[in-house]
Every structure is written in structure tokens, then in C-alpha cells.
Design a protein around this motif. Structure first.
Motif, PDB file in Angstrom:
ATOM      1  N   LEU A   1       0.857  -1.182   0.000  1.00 14.48           N
ATOM      2  CA  LEU A   1       0.000   0.000   0.000  1.00 14.48           C
ATOM      3  C   LEU A   1       0.892   1.231   0.000  1.00 14.48           C
TER       4      LEU A   1
ATOM      5  N   TYR B   1      -7.343   3.939  -1.702  1.00 16.00           N
ATOM      6  CA  TYR B   1      -6.028   3.407  -1.355  1.00 16.00           C
ATOM      7  C   TYR B   1      -5.255   3.115  -2.635  1.00 16.00           C
ATOM      8  N   VAL B   2      -4.006   3.619  -2.718  1.00 14.45           N
ATOM      9  CA  VAL B   2      -3.199   3.512  -3.934  1.00 14.45           C
ATOM     10  C   VAL B   2      -2.147   2.421  -3.775  1.00 14.45           C
ATOM     11  N   TYR B   3      -2.109   1.496  -4.744  1.00 18.56           N
ATOM     12  CA  TYR B   3      -1.133   0.408  -4.744  1.00 18.56           C
ATOM     13  C   TYR B   3      -0.116   0.530  -5.878  1.00 18.56           C
TER      14      TYR B   3
ATOM     15  N   GLY C   1      -5.782   1.270  -7.542  1.00 18.35           N
ATOM     16  CA  GLY C   1      -6.007   1.171  -6.112  1.00 18.35           C
ATOM     17  C   GLY C   1      -7.391   0.642  -5.802  1.00 18.35           C
TER      18      GLY C   1
END
Length: 81
Positions: free
Chosen positions: A3, A30-32, A45
Motif C-alpha cells: 500500500l 487506497y493507492v497500490y 487502487g
């Protein structure tokens, strides 16, 4: 998968197809992955249990989780998801 960061959606977004994640203004995103190459404007995300791409310009980052950035070439990453 690490993450990278969390942000808040600055406006509603509805993606053009199932590879994209939809969200409403104010939702946590949430950015992956931050994509590089032809689609540098896209990040990948999740919002809740939904995962997909979205335009990075629609996100206001409010917390960074990782100092390492995982960048994927867009031609490869679009096939993975």
C-alpha cells in the motif's frame, strides 16, 4: 502488494469499463500502483472491496504509507488486472 498511500476523492468518478474503480467525492481511496508509460495519469487502487484504475488528478493524498514507489509499465499492467 504494498500500500503506497491513501487519499480522498475530490469528485465522483465512474470508469469507462470494469478495469476502473468507481468512487464518490469524499471516499477514501487506497493507492497500490502508479502507472508509468503511456498512461501516467492513471493509478491503481481500491475503494472498499473494489479494485481498479482511476485518474490520479481526482485524488487528494492525505497519508503516505511507503517511501518506495512501485511503478509498472502500462502495457504490462493493463493485462494483469
Amino acid at each position: 502488494t504494498v500500500l503506497m498511500c491513501r487519499g480522498k476523492a475530490m469528485q465522483d468518478f465512474k470508469g469507462p469499463d470494469c478495469r476502473f474503480v468507481n468512487f464518490k467525492k469524499g471516499e477514501a481511496v487506497y493507492v497500490y500502483y502508479k502507472l508509468i508509460g503511456k498512461s501516467t495519469e492513471l493509478w491503481a487502487g481500491s475503494v472498499g472491496s473494489d479494485f481498479g484504475y482511476f485518474p490520479k488528478d481526482l485524488l487528494e493524498i492525505n497519508h503516505n504509507y511507503s517511501n518506495e514507489e512501485l511503478e509498472l509499465p502500462t502495457d504490462v499492467s493493463l493485462v494483469i488486472f
